[in-house]
Design a protein around this motif. Structure first.
Motif, PDB file in Angstrom:
ATOM      1  N   ILE A 128      -3.422  25.815 -21.722  1.00  0.00           N
ATOM      2  CA  ILE A 128      -3.965  24.847 -22.684  1.00  0.00           C
ATOM      3  C   ILE A 128      -4.879  23.857 -21.963  1.00  0.00           C
ATOM      4  O   ILE A 128      -5.967  23.514 -22.446  1.00  0.00           O
ATOM      5  N   PHE A 129      -4.459  23.397 -20.791  1.00  0.00           N
ATOM      6  CA  PHE A 129      -5.265  22.440 -20.024  1.00  0.00           C
ATOM      7  C   PHE A 129      -6.589  23.059 -19.583  1.00  0.00           C
ATOM      8  O   PHE A 129      -7.614  22.366 -19.515  1.00  0.00           O
ATOM      9  N   LEU A 130      -6.583  24.341 -19.268  1.00  0.00           N
ATOM     10  CA  LEU A 130      -7.839  25.006 -18.913  1.00  0.00           C
ATOM     11  C   LEU A 130      -8.813  24.931 -20.080  1.00  0.00           C
ATOM     12  O   LEU A 130     -10.003  24.603 -19.900  1.00  0.00           O
ATOM     13  N   GLY A 131      -8.329  25.220 -21.281  1.00  0.00           N
ATOM     14  CA  GLY A 131      -9.185  25.136 -22.452  1.00  0.00           C
ATOM     15  C   GLY A 131      -9.633  23.719 -22.754  1.00  0.00           C
ATOM     16  O   GLY A 131     -10.792  23.491 -23.125  1.00  0.00           O
ATOM     17  N   ILE A 132      -8.728  22.747 -22.589  1.00  0.00           N
ATOM     18  CA  ILE A 132      -9.106  21.346 -22.818  1.00  0.00           C
ATOM     19  C   ILE A 132     -10.197  20.924 -21.852  1.00  0.00           C
ATOM     20  O   ILE A 132     -11.167  20.249 -22.228  1.00  0.00           O
ATOM     21  N   GLY A 133     -10.048  21.315 -20.576  1.00  0.00           N
ATOM     22  CA  GLY A 133     -11.077  20.973 -19.597  1.00  0.00           C
ATOM     23  C   GLY A 133     -12.424  21.551 -19.960  1.00  0.00           C
ATOM     24  O   GLY A 133     -13.468  20.896 -19.790  1.00  0.00           O
ATOM     25  N   ALA A 134     -12.438  22.784 -20.490  1.00  0.00           N
ATOM     26  CA  ALA A 134     -13.702  23.422 -20.860  1.00  0.00           C
ATOM     27  C   ALA A 134     -14.314  22.798 -22.109  1.00  0.00           C
ATOM     28  O   ALA A 134     -15.503  22.993 -22.374  1.00  0.00           O
ATOM     29  N   MET A 135     -13.529  22.026 -22.865  1.00  0.00           N
ATOM     30  CA  MET A 135     -14.042  21.347 -24.055  1.00  0.00           C
ATOM     31  C   MET A 135     -14.415  19.894 -23.797  1.00  0.00           C
ATOM     32  O   MET A 135     -15.109  19.281 -24.603  1.00  0.00           O
ATOM     33  N   LEU A 272      -7.135  21.742 -15.636  1.00  0.00           N
ATOM     34  CA  LEU A 272      -8.003  20.855 -16.415  1.00  0.00           C
ATOM     35  C   LEU A 272      -9.390  20.763 -15.789  1.00  0.00           C
ATOM     36  O   LEU A 272     -10.423  20.943 -16.464  1.00  0.00           O
ATOM     37  N   PHE A 273      -9.426  20.501 -14.482  1.00  0.00           N
ATOM     38  CA  PHE A 273     -10.719  20.304 -13.835  1.00  0.00           C
ATOM     39  C   PHE A 273     -11.438  21.625 -13.547  1.00  0.00           C
ATOM     40  O   PHE A 273     -12.665  21.646 -13.470  1.00  0.00           O
ATOM     41  N   LEU A 274     -10.696  22.714 -13.418  1.00  0.00           N
ATOM     42  CA  LEU A 274     -11.356  24.015 -13.328  1.00  0.00           C
ATOM     43  C   LEU A 274     -12.101  24.306 -14.622  1.00  0.00           C
ATOM     44  O   LEU A 274     -13.269  24.729 -14.601  1.00  0.00           O
ATOM     45  N   GLY A 275     -11.427  24.082 -15.752  1.00  0.00           N
ATOM     46  CA  GLY A 275     -12.099  24.289 -17.036  1.00  0.00           C
ATOM     47  C   GLY A 275     -13.325  23.416 -17.186  1.00  0.00           C
ATOM     48  O   GLY A 275     -14.370  23.871 -17.679  1.00  0.00           O
ATOM     49  N   ASN A 276     -13.231  22.160 -16.727  1.00  0.00           N
ATOM     50  CA  ASN A 276     -14.377  21.264 -16.835  1.00  0.00           C
ATOM     51  C   ASN A 276     -15.520  21.693 -15.917  1.00  0.00           C
ATOM     52  O   ASN A 276     -16.691  21.612 -16.292  1.00  0.00           O
ATOM     53  N   LEU A 277     -15.184  22.179 -14.724  1.00  0.00           N
ATOM     54  CA  LEU A 277     -16.217  22.662 -13.816  1.00  0.00           C
ATOM     55  C   LEU A 277     -16.907  23.901 -14.381  1.00  0.00           C
ATOM     56  O   LEU A 277     -18.126  24.062 -14.234  1.00  0.00           O
ATOM     57  N   LEU A 278     -16.144  24.784 -15.015  1.00  0.00           N
ATOM     58  CA  LEU A 278     -16.762  25.948 -15.663  1.00  0.00           C
ATOM     59  C   LEU A 278     -17.785  25.506 -16.697  1.00  0.00           C
ATOM     60  O   LEU A 278     -18.854  26.122 -16.842  1.00  0.00           O
ATOM     61  N   LYS A 279     -17.471  24.429 -17.406  1.00  0.00           N
ATOM     62  CA  LYS A 279     -18.378  23.919 -18.437  1.00  0.00           C
ATOM     63  C   LYS A 279     -19.601  23.235 -17.836  1.00  0.00           C
ATOM     64  O   LYS A 279     -20.749  23.517 -18.216  1.00  0.00           O
ATOM     65  N   LEU A 287     -17.331  32.128 -19.224  1.00  0.00           N
ATOM     66  CA  LEU A 287     -15.938  31.804 -18.923  1.00  0.00           C
ATOM     67  C   LEU A 287     -15.510  30.535 -19.645  1.00  0.00           C
ATOM     68  O   LEU A 287     -14.407  30.457 -20.198  1.00  0.00           O
ATOM     69  N   ALA A 288     -16.372  29.535 -19.630  1.00  0.00           N
ATOM     70  CA  ALA A 288     -16.047  28.278 -20.306  1.00  0.00           C
ATOM     71  C   ALA A 288     -15.878  28.500 -21.800  1.00  0.00           C
ATOM     72  O   ALA A 288     -14.967  27.948 -22.431  1.00  0.00           O
ATOM     73  N   ASN A 289     -16.747  29.314 -22.376  1.00  0.00           N
ATOM     74  CA  ASN A 289     -16.670  29.569 -23.809  1.00  0.00           C
ATOM     75  C   ASN A 289     -15.390  30.315 -24.165  1.00  0.00           C
ATOM     76  O   ASN A 289     -14.738  30.014 -25.179  1.00  0.00           O
ATOM     77  N   THR A 293     -12.345  28.633 -26.587  1.00  0.00           N
ATOM     78  CA  THR A 293     -12.283  29.231 -27.924  1.00  0.00           C
ATOM     79  C   THR A 293     -11.119  30.224 -28.019  1.00  0.00           C
ATOM     80  O   THR A 293     -10.009  29.852 -28.375  1.00  0.00           O
ATOM     81  N   ALA A 294     -11.385  31.481 -27.683  1.00  0.00           N
ATOM     82  CA  ALA A 294     -10.384  32.535 -27.906  1.00  0.00           C
ATOM     83  C   ALA A 294      -9.093  32.278 -27.146  1.00  0.00           C
ATOM     84  O   ALA A 294      -7.997  32.379 -27.711  1.00  0.00           O
TER      85      ALA A 294
END
Length: 414
Positions: A128-135, A272-279, A287-289, A293-294
């Motif tokens: 969940i945190f990965l997705g939050i970071g990417a958003m 969290l920060f991995l997801g944000n870095l992807l974005k 990857l961020a998308n 999302t899915a």
């Protein structure tokens, strides 16, 4: 007639208790709040339906529930999860079920127990945190770093609730898991409870998500009580532009700083920060998308459903659960009040004042608490736009609650 009697004895009607009926009613209330009032429908619909499933009575010999786990059956009615030697004794450092011989049979457990494994072992929250970071866009926080302090101040609810739980007789590790409800961050609450107080996991998860869903109900009265109309009318300076370089450096630097302070937060903060870095890197948009999302949608469904299914009345309707719900409400109120009051305190020293309503967004309910700030502010002045300012302490609160969870795990997990 014997077959008919056996059938009737296996139905849910025959085994229904008042506790099961009460929990089913609660599940229907959750679903109604989600559909009619639009209170966190992405969470309350799967949780509410999970509560319905978790409270349909089943016979003892049918492995259907969350708590029907697999393992090694040594004798009739005896279930072990340890590996055994040839004598049937548990050995901590290895071994195989095959070495025990004919006496041992593997019980595969229920489907729901496998889904719930992601909750009980703390697997779903980091995803969940990965997705939050990417958003998440940290721009508003980076443009006005002093608003980070409001996110930190709101974590006061965690530690005051911990003290309250200790006073009520909970063990220190249980009190730490209960206190994290004050961060208003469901995944963090589940992750810490799975590490410190697995027996309280269901109650803590339901309490955390219930109060997250009730943000529009709980926060506005506290915000209005602690502020004057003049304070609610304060307009804040527009945030400055944040460069792409700053956005890329921030998740790396913040990860190193936070995890050096609280190594126990590595998993949550790291994802969290991995997801944000992807974005923010813009070179891994696919990857961020997928993460925002899915993937996060799938994990949210499984997490909410399995948490709801864990609320079997015989395990959930206890004195401890009721105290946890009371402490959860108190912690959420304290967190909201702490953010608002600290903003008022900061205004004593600032030339450009902060609208104290923004402090309420220091809890980690992203982005709902920021939306509540916008809603309350615009009731006073339709031309006062506080949403972007409120997102700064809101995302800072996510980081703060994850770090607080890491500190509590490090201190209380031994």
């Amino acid at each position: 007639m014997d077959i008919l009697q056996q059938f009737l004895d296996t139905t849910g009607f025959a085994n229904m208790t008042w506790g099961n009926a009460g929990m089913i009613l609660i599940g229907l209330v959750f679903i109604s709040l989600a559909i009619i009032k639009d209170y966190e429908p992405l969470l309350l619909v799967p949780i509410g339906f999970g509560i319905l499933i978790g409270n349909i009575p089943t016979t003892a010999d049918m492995a259907l529930g969350v708590y029907d786990v697999g393992g090694i059956v040594v004798e009739e009615g005896q279930l072990l999860t340890e590996r055994l030697d040839e004598g049937g004794n548990a050995i901590p450092d290895g071994g195989s079920a095959e070495t025990v011989g004919e006496r041992v049979k593997y019980n595969p457990g229920s489907v729901l127990s496998y889904i719930y494994f992601g909750v009980s072992q703390g697997i779903f929250p980091p995803l969940i945190f990965l997705g939050i970071g990417a958003m998440t866009d940290f721009s508003t926080m980076l443009s006005n770093p002093k608003l980070v302090l409001l996110g930190a101040a709101a974590q006061m609810g965690i530690f005051l609730t911990l003290i309250g739980a200790l006073y009520l007789g909970f063990r220190p590790d249980q009190a730490g898991a209960i206190g994290i409800i004050g961060g208003a961050d469901g995944p963090t609450a589940i992750f810490l409870a799975s590490k410190l107080a697995p027996n309280l996991l269901g109650a803590i998860a339901i309490a955390a998500y219930s109060y997250m869903a009730l943000v529009p109900v709980i926060q506005p009265p506290i915000m209005k009580l602690l502020t004057t109309r003049e304070e609610r009318l304060i307009h804040m300076k527009p945030p400055r532009h944040v460069s792409r370089r700053e956005k890329i450096i921030f998740p790396i630097a913040a990860f190193l700083i936070c995890t050096m302070i609280a190594p126990g937060s590595i998993v949550l903060i790291g994802m969290l920060f991995l997801g944000n870095l992807l974005k923010e890197s813009t070179v891994t948009e696919r990857l961020a998308n997928s993460a925002r999302t899915a993937m996060i949608d799938i994990v949210t469904i499984l997490l909410g459903f399995s948490v709801g299914a864990s609320t079997d009345a015989s395990r959930f309707l206890t004195r401890d659960s009721l105290m946890i719900f009371g402490l959860g409400a108190l912690s959420f109120a304290i967190a909201t009040a702490s953010g608002v009051l600290f903003a008022k305190f900061m205004n004593l020293f600032l030339t450009h004042k902060i609208n104290p309503l923004v402090g309420a967004a220091g809890v980690s309910a992203v982005p709902d608490s920021a939306r509540v700030v916008q809603m309350v502010g615009q009731k006073e002045d339709p031309h006062n736009f506080l949403l972007m300012h409120a997102m700064a302490p809101n995302v800072a609160g996510v980081i703060g609650s994850a770090v607080a969870a890491g500190v509590l795990w490090s201190v209380l997990g031994n």
